[in-house]
Design a protein around this motif. Structure first.
Motif, PDB file in Angstrom:
ATOM      1  N   GLY A   7       0.785  -1.224  -0.007  1.00 37.30           N
ATOM      2  CA  GLY A   7       0.033  -0.082  -0.025  1.00 37.30           C
ATOM      3  C   GLY A   7       0.825   1.207  -0.050  1.00 37.30           C
ATOM      4  N   THR A   8       0.383   2.477  -0.344  1.00 37.40           N
ATOM      5  CA  THR A   8       1.001   3.493  -0.582  1.00 37.40           C
ATOM      6  C   THR A   8       1.031   4.137   0.741  1.00 37.40           C
ATOM      7  N   CYS A   9       2.194   4.918   0.966  1.00 39.91           N
ATOM      8  CA  CYS A   9       2.398   5.765   2.244  1.00 39.91           C
ATOM      9  C   CYS A   9       2.318   4.865   3.419  1.00 39.91           C
ATOM     10  N   ASN A  10       2.348   3.599   3.610  1.00 35.37           N
ATOM     11  CA  ASN A  10       2.392   2.728   4.749  1.00 35.37           C
ATOM     12  C   ASN A  10       3.923   2.737   5.177  1.00 35.37           C
ATOM     13  N   ASP A  11       4.320   2.086   6.196  1.00 33.20           N
ATOM     14  CA  ASP A  11       5.677   2.097   6.811  1.00 33.20           C
ATOM     15  C   ASP A  11       6.749   1.686   5.840  1.00 33.20           C
ATOM     16  N   GLU A  12       6.496   0.563   4.887  1.00 37.09           N
ATOM     17  CA  GLU A  12       7.191  -0.158   3.732  1.00 37.09           C
ATOM     18  C   GLU A  12       7.439   0.853   2.721  1.00 37.09           C
ATOM     19  N   TYR A  13       6.465   1.584   2.487  1.00 38.82           N
ATOM     20  CA  TYR A  13       6.536   2.704   1.390  1.00 38.82           C
ATOM     21  C   TYR A  13       7.420   3.937   1.819  1.00 38.82           C
ATOM     22  N   ARG A  14       7.373   4.386   3.002  1.00 33.90           N
ATOM     23  CA  ARG A  14       7.933   5.330   3.743  1.00 33.90           C
ATOM     24  C   ARG A  14       9.338   4.821   3.809  1.00 33.90           C
ATOM     25  N   ALA A  15       9.774   3.813   4.208  1.00 35.71           N
ATOM     26  CA  ALA A  15      11.233   3.291   4.301  1.00 35.71           C
ATOM     27  C   ALA A  15      11.611   3.081   3.162  1.00 35.71           C
ATOM     28  N   VAL A  16      11.152   3.012   2.052  1.00 38.23           N
ATOM     29  CA  VAL A  16      11.742   2.873   0.819  1.00 38.23           C
ATOM     30  C   VAL A  16      12.219   4.479   0.367  1.00 38.23           C
ATOM     31  N   GLN A  17      11.361   5.430   0.488  1.00 36.26           N
ATOM     32  CA  GLN A  17      11.668   6.767   0.415  1.00 36.26           C
ATOM     33  C   GLN A  17      12.705   7.244   1.159  1.00 36.26           C
ATOM     34  N   ALA A  18      13.007   6.834   2.327  1.00 36.72           N
ATOM     35  CA  ALA A  18      14.018   7.251   3.163  1.00 36.72           C
ATOM     36  C   ALA A  18      15.202   6.791   3.105  1.00 36.72           C
TER      37      ALA A  18
END
Length: 679
Positions: free
Chosen positions: A525-536
């Motif tokens: 899902g978008t903007c879940n923990d996994e998504y945010r971690a990829v960005q970071a």
């Protein structure tokens, strides 16, 4: 032509010079939100390609040839295409078309940055002149020109070019070379060159390496009851082998597509399958020439099991077929390589230090996975991402194997002890520790080997999996940020998904950021923990992007999404067919984790028999339904070697399928050699 291409799983979409462009398709050729079969998914993709030419940077005069199709459990699908322009193949012209669960166009990942527009496709330089230019830069011993093909080079700006393929041996005198050289078809200038043979150790590290002691022999405790081995690196391990004549055993794995391990005997011209009399292989040292074979065979099995279990891919090519692992290559050869077909391992200095550690084997096999999934080239950013992929999955296989003699870690090649002091070749948590790799992304690269430009990809993965401070090693970030990891299992699923469904052949690091975010959204899902971690994690290695900053709560995660690309299941155990008139033999295949049954199940059968006209051959589904595929008809000389296509869409796919062969006449005998199911 159309029906012939469709029957082989390849469909060409032709956009003629005067063709009109239909309106965007919103319907679902598969019928609503039902999970489509391959034919329906291809129909969706064809419709999208015709209706969304701008999205794929399409122009008149191009053709698009469909290849792999990935179908998610949700019903979404993803189709890979190659491109030709006015009859010429396009380097960097590949793309992936995505359809959502309702069959609607959901975007495309496109390799080339610009649409092609060439005033002429007539070259000013001949193929011979291009080959002469390519030869000038070959480093090593050139043995021949494999061919010169006129292409459109779409990276970075479309232009007419010759792709020249050279063969030979590298400067070390033993490593084979299959070099690609791109030559401008108008000026004769060499634009780019790369080798399709992927070595494990770059030349600079070989030069810097000190004399290393031999590997330490492993304890023999706990040898399993069936086929077993004592490897140099992995210790006592189980081995699946194949019985041969006279009670001997071949180091061929019938459980894993006939993975085969052979020896060159310190030569370079002939590799012979390893055999053993008692199915107990090796003694843990190089004094027994089977010991290195044990490690290579075990490493190939662990790699197969990891991709099958975690990523639902049967064999690195997804075709259920094994790979040949070749040991004892060359004389004092200190390297390992993937050549597009096989993995090969030298014995190192003094022929006493074979390069068959678990992460080395998995690393080289993963090059084959990358070739099969995204076809990442071996230059620029794509080359670094290619090497990073092999380091990532080399480490993940090491973790999954959970072998006490080689515990999982993020060091690459530490067990082969190239430098004699226990140092690895590469460090994923801080790549610059090897003295040449990059922690942080920069552009343009200096003239560096892909083993070193893999640094930002390796560093990203470690940060995504373990974080900057919470893992086994601290991992300094390039921007001073703190990154929280999501665990290596989820990180690996994101990387595999991006490689499988989004990466293209000329992938850049910036696009890899976009594509791993798409993969994270697909899975979690978008903007879940996994998504945010990829960005970071990407920001922490200086790979920026235009993706929006997540400020609110994330989307609900999607339902189960593992890709359900066509899976292969096989049985390669030879089964004797008793002589007729009532002789009967059955060969079973157990199918698991297959969500749907297709209308075009492909059943490949190989039967050796003196008289195929004596035989009745049936495929039996798990519910007992019998499909007759051969009823005392002619075969090919003394065999039946055919692929049958069955509509099994009404059947449950999982369970035991059987191939039944009945001999209805006497005197001629034979056996079921192998058979497979492709869903």
């Amino acid at each position: 032509m159309r029906s012939m291409l469709a029957s082989t799983g390849i469909i060409a979409v032709v956009l003629g010079l005067a063709a009109g462009v239909p309106t965007a398709a919103q319907g679902a050729p598969s019928g609503g939100d039902r999970v489509p079969d391959r034919a329906a998914a291809l129909a969706r993709a064809e419709q999208a390609v015709s209706a969304h030419r701008a999205a794929i940077k399409g122009v008149d005069g191009e053709k698009y040839i469909a290849g792999r199709v990935i179908i998610d459990a949700s019903g979404a699908s993803h189709t890979r295409y190659q491109r030709t322009y006015r009859g010429l193949p396009v380097r960097g012209g590949d793309f992936v078309v995505h359809s959502d669960a309702a069959g609607r166009f959901a975007g495309a990942d496109v390799a080339q940055p610009d649409a092609i527009s060439l005033p002429s496709i007539t070259p000013k330089k001949t193929a011979g002149q291009a080959a002469d230019a390519a030869k000038q830069g070959f480093e090593g011993t050139l043995t021949g020109v494999l061919g010169s093909t006129l292409i459109v080079d779409a990276v970075p700006t479309p232009r007419l070019a010759w792709q020249v393929r050279l063969s030979g041996t590298r400067a070390d005198g033993q490593t084979p070379s299959k070099e690609n050289v791109i030559v401008d078809a108008h000026t004769g200038a060499v634009l780019q060159r790369w080798d399709d043979v992927r070595v494990f150790i770059p030349s600079e590290q070989l030069t810097a390496a000190a004399a290393a002691p031999g590997p330490v022999a492993r304890a023999a405790a706990g040898v399993p009851a069936k086929g077993s081995g004592l490897g140099i690196f992995n210790g006592a391990v189980p081995l699946d082998t194949k019985p041969g004549s006279g009670g001997s055993f071949a180091l061929t794995d019938p459980s894993r597509g006939d993975n085969d391990t052979c020896t060159f005997g310190n030569n370079t011209n002939l590799c012979s399958t390893l055999w053993d009399a008692d199915n107990a292989w090796g003694n843990g040292t190089q004094s027994d020439r089977n010991s290195a074979g044990v490690d290579a065979h075990y490493g190939a099995a662990q790699t197969w099991d990891y991709f099958r279990t975690v990523h639902r891919r049967t064999g690195i090519r997804g075709d259920g077929k094994g790979v040949r692992a070749r040991v004892h290559y060359g004389w004092n050869y200190t390297n390992a390589f993937w050549d597009g077909t096989n993995v090969t391992f030298g014995d190192g200095r003094d022929n006493a230090n074979p390069l068959v550690a678990l992460d080395v084997v998995a690393h080289e096999l993963s090059h084959g996975l990358t070739d099969s999934l995204a076809g990442l080239e071996y230059n620029d950013d794509a080359g670094g991402l290619n090497e990073a992929t092999s380091d990532i999955f080399g480490s993940m296989v090491e973790f999954a194997a959970n072998n006490v003699n080689d515990p999982g870690d993020y060091d690459i090649g530490e067990e082969i002890n190239l430098f004699g002091d226990g140092r690895p070749l590469r460090y994923m948590y801080q790549p610059s520790l090897d003295g040449r790799s990059f922690d942080c992304y920069q552009f343009p690269w200096p003239d560096y080997d892909p083993h070193y430009t893999s640094g930002p990809g390796n560093h990203f993965f470690y940060l995504l999996a373990e974080g900057s401070s919470g893992g086994p090693k601290p991992s300094p970030t390039c921007d001073g940020s703190t990154v929280t990891g999501i665990g290596r299992e989820r990180a690996a699923r994101i990387w595999f998904r991006a490689l499988d469904a989004h990466f293209t052949s000329t992938e850049s690091y910036r696009k890899a950021r976009q594509d791993t975010l798409k993969a994270a959204a697909d899975l979690y899902g978008t903007c879940n923990d996994e998504y945010r971690a990829v960005q970071a994690a990407w920001s922490a290695v200086n790979v920026s992007g235009s993706d929006a900053v997540c400020t609110g709560p994330g989307d609900p995660p999607p339902g189960e999404l593992p890709p359900v690309e066509s899976n292969y299941f096989s049985n390669t155990n030879r089964i004797v067919i008793p002589d007729g008139p009532i002789g009967e033999a059955e060969s079973p295949i157990t199918v698991t984790d297959q969500p749907t049954s297709p209308r075009d199940l492909k059943v490949k059968v190989l039967i050796y028999h003196g008289e195929p006209r004596d035989l009745v051959v049936d495929v039996i589904a798990p519910d007992g339904t019998v499909y007759n595929v051969h009823n005392r008809g002619y075969g090919y000389y003394d065999s039946i070697d055919k692929t049958y296509v069955l509509d099994v869409s009404s059947k449950q796919p999982n369970g035991v399928w059987k191939l039944r062969v009945r001999d209805r006449s006497s005197r001629d005998t034979g056996s079921i050699a192998s058979w497979s199911l492709q869903f």
